[in-house]
Design a protein around this motif. Structure first.
Motif, mmCIF file in Angstrom:
data_model
loop_
_atom_site.group_PDB
_atom_site.id
_atom_site.type_symbol
_atom_site.label_atom_id
_atom_site.label_comp_id
_atom_site.label_asym_id
_atom_site.label_seq_id
_atom_site.Cartn_x
_atom_site.Cartn_y
_atom_site.Cartn_z
ATOM 1 N N ILE A 177 -15.106 -21.279 10.832
ATOM 2 C CA ILE A 177 -15.081 -21.413 12.293
ATOM 3 C C ILE A 177 -16.500 -21.463 12.858
ATOM 4 C CG2 ILE A 177 -14.339 -20.331 14.447
ATOM 5 C CD1 ILE A 177 -12.110 -21.654 12.761
ATOM 6 N N LYS A 178 -17.405 -20.697 12.293
ATOM 7 C CA LYS A 178 -18.808 -20.713 12.737
ATOM 8 C C LYS A 178 -19.385 -22.120 12.580
ATOM 9 C CE LYS A 178 -23.262 -18.366 11.912
ATOM 10 N NZ LYS A 178 -24.106 -19.499 11.476
ATOM 11 N N PRO A 182 -17.067 -24.897 4.576
ATOM 12 C CA PRO A 182 -17.536 -25.008 5.965
ATOM 13 C C PRO A 182 -18.084 -26.379 6.335
ATOM 14 C CG PRO A 182 -18.188 -22.891 5.061
ATOM 15 C CD PRO A 182 -17.581 -23.678 3.920
ATOM 16 N N GLU A 183 -18.864 -26.981 5.452
ATOM 17 C CA GLU A 183 -19.461 -28.279 5.781
ATOM 18 C C GLU A 183 -18.396 -29.370 5.901
ATOM 19 O OE1 GLU A 183 -19.883 -27.497 1.303
ATOM 20 O OE2 GLU A 183 -20.177 -26.380 3.182
ATOM 21 N N LYS A 184 -17.341 -29.282 5.079
ATOM 22 C CA LYS A 184 -16.254 -30.278 5.132
ATOM 23 C C LYS A 184 -15.437 -30.111 6.410
ATOM 24 C CE LYS A 184 -12.858 -33.045 3.500
ATOM 25 N NZ LYS A 184 -11.744 -32.843 4.426
ATOM 26 N N VAL A 185 -15.033 -28.881 6.746
ATOM 27 C CA VAL A 185 -14.211 -28.690 7.947
ATOM 28 C C VAL A 185 -15.011 -29.013 9.204
ATOM 29 C CG1 VAL A 185 -12.668 -27.044 6.831
ATOM 30 C CG2 VAL A 185 -14.667 -26.178 8.059
ATOM 31 N N ALA A 186 -16.314 -28.766 9.181
ATOM 32 C CA ALA A 186 -17.152 -29.109 10.336
ATOM 33 C C ALA A 186 -17.225 -30.619 10.523
ATOM 34 C CB ALA A 186 -18.549 -28.525 10.164
ATOM 35 N N ARG A 187 -17.342 -31.362 9.425
ATOM 36 C CA ARG A 187 -17.351 -32.832 9.508
ATOM 37 C C ARG A 187 -16.030 -33.350 10.073
ATOM 38 N NH1 ARG A 187 -19.593 -32.696 4.320
ATOM 39 N NH2 ARG A 187 -17.593 -33.344 3.425
ATOM 40 N N ASP A 188 -14.934 -32.768 9.585
ATOM 41 C CA ASP A 188 -13.617 -33.184 10.081
ATOM 42 C C ASP A 188 -13.484 -32.896 11.573
ATOM 43 O OD1 ASP A 188 -12.912 -33.991 7.541
ATOM 44 O OD2 ASP A 188 -11.737 -32.202 7.076
#
Length: 371
Positions: A177-178, A144-150
Motif C-alpha cells: 500500500i505504501k 510492491p513495485e508490481k502492484v504500484a505499476r498496476d
C-alpha cells in the motif's frame, strides 16, 4: 391459453482464460471455469443464467455445478417457470448449499419472468436505468513495485478507484500500500481486500498501520466464520470493515447486522444464490443502515449485466466491484452492458429480460448436456 412449462434445460461449461493469472490470499486463478444454464419453455421463451464457482470460497467447482445442475434440471422439467418463489424454494430444498449453482438457475428464471412481462429486468425489480455505474479495478497480490505499476496503469485508464488484494502479513501488506500510495498520490481512492488472510491481531495491527494511507474500506479481514472477531476488528480499526465471505445470504446479513460486525456488505450472486436472496440481503442492510457493494467472482459480461439490473433497482448499493470480465481474454457475450472506458458500464438497450446472450458458435465449442 396453454400453460407455460419448462421443456428442456441446457447445462453448458464456459471456459474463459484470464489475461494474466490473478492472485489472492486464497489461491491463484488462471481461467474462468463457469457454467451457463438455458431454460427453454413451450412458449418459445428462453431464460439464461451464468455462475462462476470458486472452490476456496463457495466449495463448488465447474464439475460439481455441472453434475448437480443436471439433477435440478430433471426436477424442474414440466413445471411453471413463472412461479418464481415456488421454483426457487424448491431448488433451495433440493440441494444443500451450492449457492453458485443455484444463482445460475435463479438468474435464468428472472430472465424468463422479465421476458414474460416484456420488461427489462431492472424495471421488473422496480428500478430505473438512471444511475452512473463505475467499477473499481482489482490488483492481485504481488511485489510492491508490481502492484504500484498496476495501480498507476489503472489510474491512467480512468478507473475511479482501485481494490488491492492483501492478506499476507503486516510488513508485506503495508509495503504494497505504501508503494501504491506513493505512486498514485494522496487523493486516489484505494480499497483493500484481505480475503480472510489475517488473524485478529494481524488484522488490527495492519489496519492501524495503514490508517495514514487513506483507505476507503477493508473487505473480510478475518476468517468467514469468525464474526465475533470481525466485530472486534471493526471496533479497533480506523478503516471501515466490509463483510464479504461472511455474508452469503440474508440469514448471515441479519446476524452480522445484529452483532455490529461490519460497516458494509459485499453482495455477490455466486454467494447469495442469486437475485432473490440478494434483494433480501440489501433490504436487511438498508434496515440496519448498512450500505452495500456488489462484487463478482470470474463472471463474464452476461452475469455482470444481470448484476447491473440489480444495481439499477437497489439504491442502497453504493460501491461497484464489477471488473471480472475486464480481466478475461475472451468476450463471448452479445448485447448486455457495454464498457465505455474509465471504469464506466452502461446498459444501453431496454430489451426484455437481462438483455444479453452468448454467441451460439462459442457455446457450441464447449461441453454441454441437454435435459
Amino acid at each position: 391459453m396453454e400453460k407455460t412449462i419448462i421443456t428442456q434445460i441446457d447445462v453448458i461449461k464456459l471456459n474463459l482464460p484470464y489475461k494474466e493469472p490473478f492472485v489472492i490470499s486464497l489461491g491463484v486463478i488462471e481461467s474462468a471455469t463457469n457454467v451457463v444454464i438455458k431454460i427453454h419453455t413451450n412458449s418459445g421463451l428462453t431464460g439464461i443464467g451464468e455462475c462462476a464457482p470458486f472452490v476456496t470460497i463457495v466449495g463448488e467447482t465447474q464439475e460439481t455445478v455441472f453434475s448437480y445442475a443436471k439433477q435440478l434440471a430433471k426436477m424442474l422439467k414440466g413445471k411453471d417457470p413463472f412461479a418464481l418463489e415456488e421454483r426457487l424454494y424448491e431448488i433451495d430444498r433440493a440441494v444443500a448449499g451450492n449457492p453458485t449453482m443455484k444463482s445460475a438457475f435463479d438468474m435464468a428464471l428472472y430472465d424468463l419472468l422479465a421476458k414474460k412481462a416484456n420488461m427489462p429486468l431492472y424495471q421488473l425489480l422496480g428500478g430505473l436505468n438512471n444511475r452512473e455505474v463505475y467499477t473499481d479495478m482489482t490488483i492481485s497480490i504481488g511485489p510492491p513495485e508490481k502492484v504500484a505499476r498496476d495501480a498507476v496503469a489503472f489510474q491512467k485508464a480512468g478507473f475511479p478507484a482501485i481494490k488491492v488484494k492483501l492478506g499476507t502479513n503486516t510488513q508485506d501488506d503495508v509495503a504494497r500500500i505504501k508503494a501504491i500510495r506513493e505512486a498514485v498520490g494522496n487523493d486516489y481512492p484505494i480499497r483493500i481486500d484481505a480475503n480472510q488472510g489475517w488473524d485478529t491481531i494481524t488484522a488490527i495491527n495492519t489496519l492501524k498501520a495503514l490508517e495514514k494511507y487513506n483507505i476507503e474500506h477493508c473487505e473480510q479481514p478475518v476468517a468467514h466464520w469468525n464474526d465475533v472477531e470481525m466485530a472486534k476488528v471493526r471496533a479497533n480499526s480506523p478503516i471501515p470493515i466490509m463483510a464479504d465471505e461472511s455474508v452469503f445470504d440474508h440469514h448471515d446479513a441479519f446476524r452480522l447486522a445484529s452483532m455490529g460486525a461490519c460497516d458494509f456488505f459485499n453482495i455477490k450472486f455466486s454467494k447469495s444464490g442469486g437475485i432473490f436472496k440478494a434483494l433480501k440481503i440489501n433490504a436487511i442492510a438498508e434496515s440496519a443502515g448498512i450500505k452495500c457493494q456488489v462484487g463478482c467472482m470470474s463472471e463474464s459480461r452476461y452475469a455482470l449485466t444481470a448484476l447491473m439490473h440489480f444495481v439499477l433497482a437497489s439504491q442502497n448499493v453504493v460501491h461497484f466491484d464489477m471488473d471480472s470480465s475486464l480481466m478475461l481474454d475472451a468476450d463471448p457475450v452479445t448485447g448486455g452492458i457495454q464498457y465505455q472506458g474509465s471504469g464506466k458500464w452502461t446498459l444501453e438497450n431496454d430489451l426484455p429480460g437481462i438483455g444479453a446472450d452468448f454467441d451460439p458458435d462459442f457455446l457450441k465449442s464447449m461441453e454441454s448436456v441437454t435435459i
